[in-house]
Design a protein around this motif. Structure first.
Motif, mmCIF file in Angstrom:
data_model
loop_
_atom_site.group_PDB
_atom_site.id
_atom_site.type_symbol
_atom_site.label_atom_id
_atom_site.label_comp_id
_atom_site.label_asym_id
_atom_site.label_seq_id
_atom_site.Cartn_x
_atom_site.Cartn_y
_atom_site.Cartn_z
ATOM 1 N N SER A 199 5.648 -10.425 8.556
ATOM 2 C CA SER A 199 6.302 -11.316 9.510
ATOM 3 C C SER A 199 5.680 -11.097 10.884
ATOM 4 C CB SER A 199 7.811 -11.033 9.558
ATOM 5 O OG SER A 199 8.440 -11.891 10.485
ATOM 6 N N ILE A 200 4.566 -11.761 11.117
ATOM 7 C CA ILE A 200 3.826 -11.627 12.369
ATOM 8 C C ILE A 200 3.559 -13.012 12.929
ATOM 9 C CG2 ILE A 200 2.780 -9.418 11.778
ATOM 10 C CD1 ILE A 200 0.301 -10.878 10.834
ATOM 11 N N ALA A 201 2.918 -13.082 14.075
ATOM 12 C CA ALA A 201 2.630 -14.366 14.695
ATOM 13 C C ALA A 201 1.912 -15.288 13.711
ATOM 14 C CB ALA A 201 1.782 -14.162 15.943
ATOM 15 N N ALA A 202 2.268 -16.557 13.734
ATOM 16 C CA ALA A 202 1.796 -17.502 12.729
ATOM 17 C C ALA A 202 0.287 -17.676 12.712
ATOM 18 C CB ALA A 202 2.470 -18.850 12.933
ATOM 19 N N SER A 203 -0.369 -17.397 13.811
ATOM 20 C CA SER A 203 -1.809 -17.628 13.895
ATOM 21 C C SER A 203 -2.651 -16.432 13.468
ATOM 22 C CB SER A 203 -2.185 -18.002 15.326
ATOM 23 O OG SER A 203 -1.851 -16.942 16.206
ATOM 24 N N ILE A 204 -1.996 -15.334 13.134
ATOM 25 C CA ILE A 204 -2.722 -14.088 12.880
ATOM 26 C C ILE A 204 -2.887 -13.833 11.393
ATOM 27 C CG2 ILE A 204 -2.649 -11.588 13.108
ATOM 28 C CD1 ILE A 204 -1.265 -11.951 15.768
ATOM 29 N N ALA A 205 -4.114 -13.522 11.008
ATOM 30 C CA ALA A 205 -4.421 -13.044 9.668
ATOM 31 C C ALA A 205 -4.998 -11.642 9.827
ATOM 32 C CB ALA A 205 -5.428 -13.946 8.972
ATOM 33 N N THR A 206 -4.428 -10.683 9.147
ATOM 34 C CA THR A 206 -4.884 -9.307 9.274
ATOM 35 C C THR A 206 -4.901 -8.621 7.923
ATOM 36 O OG1 THR A 206 -4.421 -7.156 10.280
ATOM 37 C CG2 THR A 206 -2.528 -8.538 9.783
ATOM 38 N N ILE A 207 -5.840 -7.687 7.751
ATOM 39 C CA ILE A 207 -5.903 -6.926 6.507
ATOM 40 C C ILE A 207 -5.547 -5.462 6.747
ATOM 41 C CG2 ILE A 207 -7.477 -8.467 5.287
ATOM 42 C CD1 ILE A 207 -9.786 -6.620 6.041
ATOM 43 N N HIS A 208 -4.756 -5.223 7.783
ATOM 44 C CA HIS A 208 -4.253 -3.875 8.030
ATOM 45 C C HIS A 208 -2.949 -3.687 7.260
ATOM 46 C CE1 HIS A 208 -7.222 -2.921 11.035
ATOM 47 N NE2 HIS A 208 -6.986 -4.056 11.649
ATOM 48 N N PRO A 209 -2.917 -2.809 6.280
ATOM 49 C CA PRO A 209 -1.722 -2.663 5.432
ATOM 50 C C PRO A 209 -0.449 -2.313 6.203
ATOM 51 C CG PRO A 209 -3.581 -1.478 4.474
ATOM 52 C CD PRO A 209 -4.006 -1.914 5.842
ATOM 53 N N ALA A 210 -0.588 -1.620 7.320
ATOM 54 C CA ALA A 210 0.590 -1.107 8.026
ATOM 55 C C ALA A 210 1.520 -2.200 8.534
ATOM 56 C CB ALA A 210 0.151 -0.218 9.177
ATOM 57 N N VAL A 211 1.017 -3.390 8.753
ATOM 58 C CA VAL A 211 1.864 -4.447 9.320
ATOM 59 C C VAL A 211 2.601 -5.240 8.249
ATOM 60 C CG1 VAL A 211 0.309 -4.642 11.292
ATOM 61 C CG2 VAL A 211 0.096 -6.248 9.387
ATOM 62 N N TYR A 212 2.310 -4.946 6.995
ATOM 63 C CA TYR A 212 2.932 -5.693 5.907
ATOM 64 C C TYR A 212 4.224 -5.027 5.451
ATOM 65 C CZ TYR A 212 -0.976 -8.835 5.732
ATOM 66 O OH TYR A 212 -1.904 -9.805 6.067
ATOM 67 N N ASP A 213 5.247 -5.861 5.315
ATOM 68 C CA ASP A 213 6.592 -5.357 5.033
ATOM 69 C C ASP A 213 6.992 -5.443 3.565
ATOM 70 O OD1 ASP A 213 7.062 -7.301 7.856
ATOM 71 O OD2 ASP A 213 7.241 -5.117 7.924
ATOM 72 N N TYR A 214 6.482 -6.427 2.882
ATOM 73 C CA TYR A 214 6.925 -6.693 1.512
ATOM 74 C C TYR A 214 5.709 -6.708 0.590
ATOM 75 C CZ TYR A 214 10.924 -8.267 4.183
ATOM 76 O OH TYR A 214 11.976 -8.333 5.065
ATOM 77 N N TRP A 215 5.860 -6.081 -0.564
ATOM 78 C CA TRP A 215 4.740 -5.891 -1.489
ATOM 79 C C TRP A 215 5.129 -6.293 -2.905
ATOM 80 C CZ3 TRP A 215 -0.042 -3.968 0.072
ATOM 81 C CH2 TRP A 215 -0.099 -3.529 1.399
ATOM 82 N N GLY A 216 4.142 -6.817 -3.614
ATOM 83 C CA GLY A 216 4.323 -7.070 -5.029
ATOM 84 C C GLY A 216 4.061 -5.809 -5.835
ATOM 85 N N GLN A 217 4.141 -5.951 -7.147
ATOM 86 C CA GLN A 217 4.019 -4.784 -8.025
ATOM 87 C C GLN A 217 2.563 -4.475 -8.398
ATOM 88 O OE1 GLN A 217 4.648 -7.795 -9.098
ATOM 89 N NE2 GLN A 217 3.264 -8.020 -10.857
ATOM 90 N N GLY A 218 1.683 -5.413 -8.151
ATOM 91 C CA GLY A 218 0.265 -5.192 -8.408
ATOM 92 C C GLY A 218 -0.192 -5.736 -9.746
ATOM 93 N N THR A 219 -1.488 -6.033 -9.822
ATOM 94 C CA THR A 219 -2.114 -6.475 -11.064
ATOM 95 C C THR A 219 -3.470 -5.795 -11.176
ATOM 96 O OG1 THR A 219 -2.724 -8.421 -12.395
ATOM 97 C CG2 THR A 219 -3.134 -8.562 -10.019
ATOM 98 N N GLN A 220 -3.785 -5.317 -12.369
ATOM 99 C CA GLN A 220 -5.008 -4.543 -12.575
ATOM 100 C C GLN A 220 -6.211 -5.462 -12.786
ATOM 101 O OE1 GLN A 220 -5.396 -0.944 -12.777
ATOM 102 N NE2 GLN A 220 -7.569 -1.544 -12.673
ATOM 103 N N VAL A 221 -7.274 -5.156 -12.076
ATOM 104 C CA VAL A 221 -8.554 -5.842 -12.261
ATOM 105 C C VAL A 221 -9.588 -4.803 -12.673
ATOM 106 C CG1 VAL A 221 -10.418 -7.079 -11.099
ATOM 107 C CG2 VAL A 221 -8.036 -7.688 -10.633
ATOM 108 N N ASN A 222 -10.227 -5.053 -13.798
ATOM 109 C CA ASN A 222 -11.286 -4.176 -14.289
ATOM 110 C C ASN A 222 -12.566 -4.972 -14.436
ATOM 111 O OD1 ASN A 222 -9.887 -1.609 -14.716
ATOM 112 N ND2 ASN A 222 -8.742 -2.699 -16.279
ATOM 113 N N VAL A 223 -13.612 -4.498 -13.764
ATOM 114 C CA VAL A 223 -14.923 -5.140 -13.855
ATOM 115 C C VAL A 223 -15.851 -4.164 -14.568
ATOM 116 C CG1 VAL A 223 -16.787 -6.269 -12.609
ATOM 117 C CG2 VAL A 223 -14.444 -6.317 -11.691
ATOM 118 N N SER A 224 -16.189 -4.517 -15.791
ATOM 119 C CA SER A 224 -16.976 -3.597 -16.607
ATOM 120 C C SER A 224 -17.675 -4.356 -17.716
ATOM 121 C CB SER A 224 -16.068 -2.528 -17.211
ATOM 122 O OG SER A 224 -16.784 -1.693 -18.103
ATOM 123 N N SER A 225 -18.840 -3.841 -18.095
ATOM 124 C CA SER A 225 -19.553 -4.424 -19.227
ATOM 125 C C SER A 225 -19.226 -3.661 -20.510
ATOM 126 C CB SER A 225 -21.059 -4.409 -18.962
ATOM 127 O OG SER A 225 -21.496 -3.103 -18.665
#
Length: 126
Positions: free
Chosen positions: A100-126
């Motif tokens: 919940s930050i200013a509408a114009s801001i996109a950030t990839i700093h985890p500390a400002v994020y309040d709500y999180w999903g449970q995650g999904t696993q990605v595996n890249v392998s041959s």
């Protein structure tokens, strides 16, 4: 109740593509920035991409620029991370989060994020 649910993870060969989806409920996307993060065991959570609440700004981790795109569907209240040219080092658990930050801001700093999903696993392998 605000909730985020990720889907779309799986196993893919190097050079392949995956589409991750983040379904939001309990709030509308135009009120929150949405970010995608990833984490591997023993390492800190890393910001991958984000999109601002107004949808006009995006951010990407340098190592994924040109390979990943982020978009959102207001009607479906979902955010999509399209991943292409995947590399083994992209292997991780991927999380989406809301800030919940200013509408114009996109950030990839985890500390400002309040709500999180449970995650999904990605595996890249041959």
């Amino acid at each position: 109740q605000l909730q985020l649910v990720e889907s779309g993870g799986g196993l893919v060969e190097p050079g392949g593509s995956l589409r991750l989806s983040c379904a939001a409920s309990g709030f509308t996307l135009d009120s929150y920035a949405i970010g995608w993060f990833r984490q591997v065991p023993g390492k800190e959570r890393e910001g991958v991409s984000s999109i601002s609440g107004d949808g006009r700004s995006t951010r990407f981790l340098d190592s994924v620029k040109g390979r990943f795109t982020i978009s959102r569907d207001i009607a479906k209240n979902t955010v999509t991370l399209q991943m292409s040219s995947l590399k083994p080092e992209d292997t991780a658990v991927y999380y989406c989060a809301a800030a919940s930050i200013a509408a114009s801001i996109a950030t990839i700093h985890p500390a400002v994020y309040d709500y999180w999903g449970q995650g999904t696993q990605v595996n890249v392998s041959s």
